[in-house]
Design an enzyme around this catalytic site. Structure first.
Site, PDB file in Angstrom:
ATOM      1  N   HIS A 241      20.115  76.743  15.433  1.00 49.31           N
ATOM      2  CA  HIS A 241      21.298  77.029  14.757  1.00 49.31           C
ATOM      3  C   HIS A 241      21.966  77.372  13.270  1.00 49.31           C
ATOM      4  CE1 HIS A 241      21.126  73.978  18.200  1.00 49.31           C
ATOM      5  NE2 HIS A 241      22.694  73.827  18.245  1.00 49.31           N
TER       6      HIS A 241
ATOM      7  N   ASP B 231      20.706  74.765  11.365  1.00 46.24           N
ATOM      8  CA  ASP B 231      19.030  74.512  11.180  1.00 46.24           C
ATOM      9  C   ASP B 231      18.479  75.012   9.955  1.00 46.24           C
ATOM     10  OD1 ASP B 231      19.750  73.685  13.963  1.00 46.24           O
ATOM     11  OD2 ASP B 231      19.037  75.009  14.219  1.00 46.24           O
TER      12      ASP B 231
ATOM     13  N   HIS C  28      20.577  69.162  31.305  1.00 46.24           N
ATOM     14  CA  HIS C  28      22.314  69.387  31.496  1.00 46.24           C
ATOM     15  C   HIS C  28      21.804  69.086  32.706  1.00 46.24           C
ATOM     16  CE1 HIS C  28      22.381  71.055  27.180  1.00 46.24           C
ATOM     17  NE2 HIS C  28      21.577  69.958  27.125  1.00 46.24           N
TER      18      HIS C  28
HETATM   19  C1  XLS Z   1      22.107  69.727  22.996  1.00 45.32           C
HETATM   20  C2  XLS Z   1      21.838  71.637  23.781  1.00 45.32           C
HETATM   21  C3  XLS Z   1      21.812  72.171  22.514  1.00 45.32           C
HETATM   22  C4  XLS Z   1      22.654  73.593  22.947  1.00 45.32           C
HETATM   23  C5  XLS Z   1      22.150  74.589  21.008  1.00 45.32           C
HETATM   24  O1  XLS Z   1      22.037  69.012  23.761  1.00 45.32           O
HETATM   25  O2  XLS Z   1      21.190  71.719  24.297  1.00 45.32           O
HETATM   26  O3  XLS Z   1      20.694  72.302  21.561  1.00 45.32           O
HETATM   27  O4  XLS Z   1      20.993  73.885  23.641  1.00 45.32           O
HETATM   28  O5  XLS Z   1      23.569  74.521  20.659  1.00 45.32           O
HETATM   29 CA    CA Z   2      19.722  68.705  25.742  1.00 42.92          CA
HETATM   30 CA    CA Z   3      20.233  72.351  25.088  1.00 46.60          CA
END
Ligand code: XLS
Ligand code: CA
Ligand code: CA
Length: 436
Positions: free
Chosen positions: A101, A104, A271
């Site tokens: 990111h 980061d 997710h």
């Molecule tokens: C957060 C996400 C994030 C994305 C990138 O839950 O996984 O890390 O992969 O912004």
């Molecule tokens: Ca995650």
């Molecule tokens: Ca992710």
């Protein structure tokens, strides 16, 4: 040159009999499987945020991990040291890709201009280190969710001032990803959702989110960036509901706003489970709809209902994931990005290596198992057989839409009841176990 991970030398493949915890037992980068090397199939990436910036803090407690690159008082010096440490880690581990990111890699300053200047300094360093090591950027992204200005979303914010700020940040992040030769760019809608519908205009928010993505597509073209755009589904966390809930939701959204040609999905295992799906399901849905792009390789914990982002070690998961990926033709621009962090008690540098080595081996085994499944076709044959009646003259006519309701009724009146058939789930589970 200062060394940040002195306790580990280059990680090598030593084969399944090795007892060395800092060696690969299964990931042999140059080994050929189905016409490609393991490295070409798996395209491993290390993520910058968890691996170098995550130091063990959680909602209940402070950082537990101390890293030597984090010792400079000046934030830019810290950022430079971190970048050097990151490339030392990538090289020692032997991955080909990294992901980041904007926030980061360089700390945010008070103004956009100063923030972008800081990014340019760090990106120049990253570019030099990429050239020196041969490392490549799998994808870049924007953090438009941590800063308080984004508390009510970025593209979906009720205030166009915040929408504009998010746009500027995305613009710059696409530009630096392009500068680093990034093969893709991810949009994860961190706060693109709502906490309560009592204060939310859902229609407007969805329209604005689509507009932001369309503007990004336009900008991508205008600067000649030909990396792949991805949306990363996640159902909730940090908001109660996120618009990019799962692969199905994302696909519907992309279709509604005519964005399908410009986006693929970045599927994250954790997710998928938060959306009450399996990783397998999200990959398969994306593959059959032609939108499988890249993977955030991690796992959740069945006993914890949140995004624990653990390192993936489950061979069923890695095998079935690789099975879908190989059958979909393999990665092109995408890869396996370890969006995962070591546990809060795993405080040693070596733990970072163990975590990645174990997950790379788990995917290497998954790749080999998937390749054997594809060669022998036990699952493919079972599925073909299960649907075989659709290949009969009658089945073909039905599928082609040649039989209207009246014709179907006439056919049933003549042919009577269908014959029930076993789905053979337990048998297929046993067969899968034989391969694992
Ligand atoms: C957060 C996400 C994030 C994305 C990138 O839950 O996984 O890390 O992969 O912004
Ligand atoms: Ca995650
Ligand atoms: Ca992710």
């Amino acid at each position: 040159m200062r060394e940040y991970f002195p306790e580990v030398k280059n990680v090598k493949y030593e084969g399944p009999d090795s007892k060395n915890p800092l060696a690969f037992k299964h990931y042999n980068p140059g080994e050929t499987i189905m016409g490609k090397t393991m490295a070409e199939h798996l395209r491993f990436a290390v993520c910058y945020w968890h691996t170098f910036k995550g130091l063990g803090a959680d909602q209940f407690g402070a950082d537990t991990i101390v890293r030597s690159y984090d010792d400079a008082a000046d934030p830019m010096q810290r950022a430079e040291q971190t970048m050097h440490a990151a490339f030392e880690f990538f090289t020692k581990l032997g991955v080909d890709f990294w992901c980041f990111h904007d926030r980061d890699i360089a700390p945010e300053a008070d103004t956009l201009a100063e923030t972008n200047k800081r990014l340019d300094t760090i990106v120049a360093l990253a570019k030099t280190l990429q050239n020196d090591t041969g490392l490549k950027c799998l994808w870049g992204t924007t953090n438009a969710f941590s800063h308080p200005r984004f508390m009510a979303g970025a593209g979906t914010n009720p205030d166009p001032h915040v929408f504009a700020y998010a746009a500027c940040q995305i613009k710059k992040a696409i530009e630096i990803t392009h500068e680093l030769g990034g093969q893709g760019y991810v949009f994860w809608g961190g706060r693109e959702g709502y906490d309560t519908l009592l204060n939310t205009d859902m229609k407007r928010e969805l329209d604005h989110l689509a507009l932001l993505l369309q503007l990004a597509v336009d900008h991508k073209k205008s600067i000649g960036f030909d990396g792949q755009f991805y949306i990363e589904p996640k159902p909730k966390e940090p908001t109660k509901h996120q618009y990019d809930f799962d692969a199905g939701n994302c696909f519907a959204f992309l279709q509604k706003y005519n964005l399908v040609p410009h986006f693929k999905l970045n599927i994250e295992a954790n997710h998928a489970t938060l959306a009450a799906h399996t990783f397998h399901h999200e990959l398969e849905f994306s593959a059959v709809n032609g939108i499988l792009g890249s993977v955030d390789a991690n796992r959740g914990d069945l006993l914890l209902g949140w995004d624990t982002d653990q390192f993936p070690t489950d061979l069923y998961d890695t095998s079935l994931a690789m099975y879908i990926i190989l059958r979909a033709g393999g990665f092109t621009t995408g890869g396996l990005n370890f969006d995962a962090h070591v546990r809060r008690q795993s405080i040693d540098n070596a733990d970072l290596f163990y975590a990645h080595i174990g997950s790379m081996d788990a995917f290497a085994r998954g790749l080999k198992i998937a390749a054997r499944l594809i060669e022998d076709k036990p699952l493919e044959k079972a599925i073909q057989d299960r649907y075989a009646a659709w290949d009969s003259p009658f089945g073909k006519d039905v599928a082609a839409g040649k039989m209207d309701f009246a014709k179907l009724q006439a056919w049933i009146l003549e042919n009577g009841q269908p014959t029930p058939r076993s789905g053979r789930q337990e048998l297929l589970e046993n067969i899968l176990n034989e391969y694992i």
